[in-house]
Design an enzyme around this catalytic site. Structure first.
Site, PDB file in Angstrom:
ATOM      1  N   ASP A 115     -22.820 -37.639  15.296  1.00 20.29           N
ATOM      2  CA  ASP A 115     -23.752 -37.941  14.192  1.00 20.29           C
ATOM      3  C   ASP A 115     -24.922 -36.957  14.130  1.00 20.29           C
ATOM      4  O   ASP A 115     -25.360 -36.594  13.037  1.00 20.29           O
ATOM      5  CB  ASP A 115     -24.249 -39.385  14.290  1.00 20.29           C
ATOM      6  CG  ASP A 115     -25.102 -39.615  15.521  1.00 20.29           C
ATOM      7  OD1 ASP A 115     -24.578 -39.486  16.640  1.00 20.29           O
ATOM      8  OD2 ASP A 115     -26.296 -39.923  15.362  1.00 20.29           O
ATOM      9  N   THR A 117     -24.937 -33.751  15.090  1.00 17.38           N
ATOM     10  CA  THR A 117     -24.400 -32.486  14.582  1.00 17.38           C
ATOM     11  C   THR A 117     -24.195 -32.566  13.065  1.00 17.38           C
ATOM     12  O   THR A 117     -24.521 -31.628  12.329  1.00 17.38           O
ATOM     13  CB  THR A 117     -23.040 -32.193  15.270  1.00 17.38           C
ATOM     14  OG1 THR A 117     -23.261 -32.161  16.675  1.00 17.38           O
ATOM     15  CG2 THR A 117     -22.441 -30.885  14.802  1.00 17.38           C
ATOM     16  N   ILE A 138     -16.605 -39.192  22.050  1.00 17.57           N
ATOM     17  CA  ILE A 138     -15.759 -40.155  22.755  1.00 17.57           C
ATOM     18  C   ILE A 138     -16.153 -41.582  22.377  1.00 17.57           C
ATOM     19  O   ILE A 138     -15.356 -42.501  22.484  1.00 17.57           O
ATOM     20  CB  ILE A 138     -15.797 -39.979  24.290  1.00 17.57           C
ATOM     21  CG1 ILE A 138     -17.168 -40.271  24.882  1.00 17.57           C
ATOM     22  CG2 ILE A 138     -15.307 -38.619  24.709  1.00 17.57           C
ATOM     23  CD1 ILE A 138     -17.120 -40.480  26.396  1.00 17.57           C
ATOM     24  N   ASP A 139     -17.399 -41.768  21.920  1.00 16.75           N
ATOM     25  CA  ASP A 139     -17.877 -43.125  21.617  1.00 16.75           C
ATOM     26  C   ASP A 139     -17.256 -43.702  20.337  1.00 16.75           C
ATOM     27  O   ASP A 139     -17.374 -44.902  20.073  1.00 16.75           O
ATOM     28  CB  ASP A 139     -19.401 -43.134  21.469  1.00 16.75           C
ATOM     29  CG  ASP A 139     -20.116 -42.952  22.795  1.00 16.75           C
ATOM     30  OD1 ASP A 139     -19.428 -42.689  23.792  1.00 16.75           O
ATOM     31  OD2 ASP A 139     -21.352 -43.069  22.827  1.00 16.75           O
ATOM     32  N   ARG A 174     -10.888 -59.225  44.595  1.00 21.47           N
ATOM     33  CA  ARG A 174     -12.232 -58.807  44.189  1.00 21.47           C
ATOM     34  C   ARG A 174     -12.390 -58.812  42.673  1.00 21.47           C
ATOM     35  O   ARG A 174     -11.413 -58.706  41.931  1.00 21.47           O
ATOM     36  CB  ARG A 174     -12.500 -57.374  44.680  1.00 21.47           C
ATOM     37  CG  ARG A 174     -12.763 -57.314  46.164  1.00 21.47           C
ATOM     38  CD  ARG A 174     -12.846 -55.873  46.616  1.00 21.47           C
ATOM     39  NE  ARG A 174     -13.317 -55.809  47.988  1.00 21.47           N
ATOM     40  CZ  ARG A 174     -13.181 -54.754  48.769  1.00 21.47           C
ATOM     41  NH1 ARG A 174     -12.589 -53.667  48.330  1.00 21.47           N
ATOM     42  NH2 ARG A 174     -13.649 -54.783  49.992  1.00 21.47           N
ATOM     43  N   MET A 181     -18.364 -45.228  29.143  1.00 20.36           N
ATOM     44  CA  MET A 181     -19.385 -44.739  28.213  1.00 20.36           C
ATOM     45  C   MET A 181     -19.388 -45.556  26.927  1.00 20.36           C
ATOM     46  O   MET A 181     -18.478 -46.342  26.669  1.00 20.36           O
ATOM     47  CB  MET A 181     -19.191 -43.254  27.953  1.00 20.36           C
ATOM     48  CG  MET A 181     -19.715 -42.403  29.102  1.00 20.36           C
ATOM     49  SD  MET A 181     -19.653 -40.660  28.718  1.00 20.36           S
ATOM     50  CE  MET A 181     -20.527 -39.999  30.146  1.00 20.36           C
ATOM     51  N   ARG A 183     -22.848 -45.628  24.192  1.00 18.25           N
ATOM     52  CA  ARG A 183     -24.306 -45.874  24.158  1.00 18.25           C
ATOM     53  C   ARG A 183     -24.662 -47.031  23.236  1.00 18.25           C
ATOM     54  O   ARG A 183     -25.353 -47.957  23.601  1.00 18.25           O
ATOM     55  CB  ARG A 183     -25.050 -44.640  23.647  1.00 18.25           C
ATOM     56  CG  ARG A 183     -25.021 -43.470  24.568  1.00 18.25           C
ATOM     57  CD  ARG A 183     -25.789 -42.311  23.967  1.00 18.25           C
ATOM     58  NE  ARG A 183     -27.236 -42.469  24.120  1.00 18.25           N
ATOM     59  CZ  ARG A 183     -27.910 -42.225  25.232  1.00 18.25           C
ATOM     60  NH1 ARG A 183     -27.278 -41.821  26.302  1.00 18.25           N
ATOM     61  NH2 ARG A 183     -29.218 -42.371  25.281  1.00 18.25           N
ATOM     62  N   GLU A 234     -21.732 -48.671  29.000  1.00 16.13           N
ATOM     63  CA  GLU A 234     -23.039 -48.287  29.563  1.00 16.13           C
ATOM     64  C   GLU A 234     -24.207 -48.847  28.742  1.00 16.13           C
ATOM     65  O   GLU A 234     -25.288 -49.086  29.267  1.00 16.13           O
ATOM     66  CB  GLU A 234     -23.148 -46.760  29.643  1.00 16.13           C
ATOM     67  CG  GLU A 234     -23.062 -46.095  28.260  1.00 16.13           C
ATOM     68  CD  GLU A 234     -23.169 -44.576  28.261  1.00 16.13           C
ATOM     69  OE1 GLU A 234     -23.508 -43.984  29.293  1.00 16.13           O
ATOM     70  OE2 GLU A 234     -22.910 -43.995  27.186  1.00 16.13           O
ATOM     71  N   GLN A 288     -14.241 -39.242  31.449  1.00 15.63           N
ATOM     72  CA  GLN A 288     -13.764 -39.636  30.125  1.00 15.63           C
ATOM     73  C   GLN A 288     -13.802 -38.492  29.115  1.00 15.63           C
ATOM     74  O   GLN A 288     -13.190 -38.559  28.054  1.00 15.63           O
ATOM     75  CB  GLN A 288     -14.623 -40.794  29.587  1.00 15.63           C
ATOM     76  CG  GLN A 288     -14.479 -42.056  30.400  1.00 15.63           C
ATOM     77  CD  GLN A 288     -15.651 -43.007  30.233  1.00 15.63           C
ATOM     78  OE1 GLN A 288     -15.634 -43.900  29.409  1.00 15.63           O
ATOM     79  NE2 GLN A 288     -16.698 -42.808  31.025  1.00 15.63           N
TER      80      GLN A 288
HETATM   81  O1  F6P Z   1     -22.331 -39.709  22.999  1.00 12.78           O
HETATM   82  C1  F6P Z   1     -21.315 -39.438  23.867  1.00 12.78           C
HETATM   83  C2  F6P Z   1     -21.746 -39.671  25.279  1.00 12.78           C
HETATM   84  O2  F6P Z   1     -20.632 -39.388  26.084  1.00 12.78           O
HETATM   85  C3  F6P Z   1     -22.319 -41.063  25.547  1.00 12.78           C
HETATM   86  O3  F6P Z   1     -21.339 -42.017  25.726  1.00 12.78           O
HETATM   87  C4  F6P Z   1     -23.170 -40.804  26.746  1.00 12.78           C
HETATM   88  O4  F6P Z   1     -24.220 -41.742  26.858  1.00 12.78           O
HETATM   89  C5  F6P Z   1     -23.703 -39.461  26.472  1.00 12.78           C
HETATM   90  O5  F6P Z   1     -22.776 -38.800  25.672  1.00 12.78           O
HETATM   91  C6  F6P Z   1     -23.986 -38.661  27.707  1.00 12.78           C
HETATM   92  O6  F6P Z   1     -24.488 -37.441  27.305  1.00 12.78           O
HETATM   93  P1  F6P Z   1     -24.995 -36.286  28.239  1.00 12.78           P
HETATM   94  O7  F6P Z   1     -23.955 -35.217  28.144  1.00 12.78           O
HETATM   95  O8  F6P Z   1     -26.279 -35.865  27.630  1.00 12.78           O
HETATM   96  O9  F6P Z   1     -25.161 -36.804  29.614  1.00 12.78           O
END
Ligand code: F6P
Length: 377
Positions: A115, A117, A138-139, A174, A181, A183, A234, A288
């Site tokens: 987004d 870019t 990847i998100d 367990r 990942m 965000r 995360e 990932q």
């Molecule tokens: O936005 C993609 C992503 O992989 C997120 O899932 C993650 O929080 C972030 O990039 C990590 O980015 P960086 O490369 O700045 O550590």
């Protein structure tokens, strides 16, 4: 049309090279010269580029992770970090990018990225550059498209991790937590939980109640399953709580610079306390994003590359190549940025970003609920 250029920007994903290859090959079929701008918008600013050729430097790249032309995570050219007289200042250097592209004679610039870019691409388009975006991350959270390239590979890596955690978790009775990942969007967590037989998926869109999660695990124990698989994005947070921040990053101005991480450990500790089973967390991290793309991502990336170049041949600029209901299409970058309209101010991964989040009527949510995956609510 004689010359086009590609830039890859933001955090890398598997599939960058497959898109580059798709563009280069389609360009060559049409006798168009294709260039690679080195390290995203930074390269555009520094006028740093190489000619790409599918028989030489862009050969054998379909299966390669990373990006042969690099990428930049901190290059918002509208608010660019520079050192001046020992001080850090932020400057709008976007006019230099526009001048460089015009001087170099690039008839179109392909912007491969998320987004942030695409926000900069839209802003450069308004300043007179011919741009065409290709949705990466990847998100899987870029607006206006069903899917981004790189996402499927991330899900596959998470699925494999779950398969492996399954056998060790079952052996030792367990609770195995996997932090993945995501965000602001929980697509990876949700889809990998379905693919990898997860019992719980905690996503940013649904603040979780840890007691509900513990109940799910206790119910499994009562039915003879003395282990459980819990996938945590995360960006997941407890009801009434906040995201877990591990540190800060320097991804430029106008970006959410918190480094997320640690929610998996917290969830594991709490579940150990509440369920009586031992719990362990594994954080999957950058696994990932690296390495070879899945077949799906190779095909999707190639489709996106070919579509982007085809759009250029049609003279359709200021758009993002997208997949809508399984069909290649394009949408104006104006729609992709949504209400985040002001030129330059903010880049990507912010609260203002027009991100595609998991909605409660999505089939993945419905499927998860149908088969009893606990979403923490
Ligand atoms: O936005 C993609 C992503 O992989 C997120 O899932 C993650 O929080 C972030 O990039 C990590 O980015 P960086 O490369 O700045 O550590």
């Amino acid at each position: 049309m004689e010359k086009v250029a590609i830039l890859a920007n933001g955090g890398d994903v598997s599939g960058f090279n497959a898109v580059i290859r798709g563009i280069v090959k389609t360009a060559e079929q049409n006798n168009i010269k294709c260039y690679g701008i080195i390290e995203g918008y930074k390269g555009l600013l520094e006028n740093n580029f190489v000619e790409l050729n599918s028989y030489t430097n862009a050969s054998g790249i379909l299966d390669k992770g990373g990006s042969i032309i690099g990428s930049s995570t901190n290059a918002n050219v509208f608010n660019y970090k520079v050192e001046e007289n020992g001080e850090t200042v932020y400057k709008d250097l976007s006019d230099i990018c526009v001048e460089n592209a015009k001087k170099d004679g690039f008839d179109c610039i392909f912007t491969l990225g998320g987004d942030g870019t695409q926000k900069s691409a839209r802003d450069l388009y308004l300043k007179g550059l011919n741009v065409i975006g290709v949705p990466k991350t990847i998100d899987n959270d870029v607006a206006c498209t069903d899917i981004t390239f790189g996402y499927n590979t991330a899900v596959s890596v998470a699925m494999e991790a779950l398969d492996r955690l399954h056998s060790t978790g079952e052996t030792h009775h367990r609770v195995m937590v996997l932090e993945v990942m995501g965000r602001y969007a929980g697509w990876i967590a949700l889809e990998s939980a379905i693919a990898g037989g997860g019992d719980v998926a905690l996503i940013p869109e649904i603040p979780f109640d840890i007691d509900k999660v513990a109940d799910k695990i206790k119910e499994r124990i009562s039915k003879g399953k003395r282990f459980s698989l819990v996938v945590v994005a995360e960006g997941a947070m407890p009801k009434g709580g906040e995201v877990t921040v591990k540190g800060t990053r320097d991804n430029g101005s106008g970006v959410d610079n918190t480094k997320l991480g640690g929610i998996g450990e917290k969830v594991a500790a709490k579940l150990q306390e509440l369920t009586g089973l031992e719990a362990r967390n594994t954080t999957l991290g950058y696994m990932q994003r690296g390495g070879t793309p899945t077949a799906f991502d190779r095909v999707l990336s190639t489709k996106y590359g070919a579509k982007a170049m085809s759009l250029a041949l049609e003279g359709k600029f200021g758009v993002l190549a997208v997949l809508k209901n399984g069909k290649l299409d394009s949408v104006p970058l104006e729609d992709v940025v949504g209400e985040n309209k002001k030129i330059g101010a903010v880049s990507g991964n912010t609260k203002e970003s027009n991100l595609r989040r998991v909605t409660m009527d999505d089939d993945l949510v419905k499927t998860a609920r149908c088969i009893g995956i606990c979403l923490g609510d």
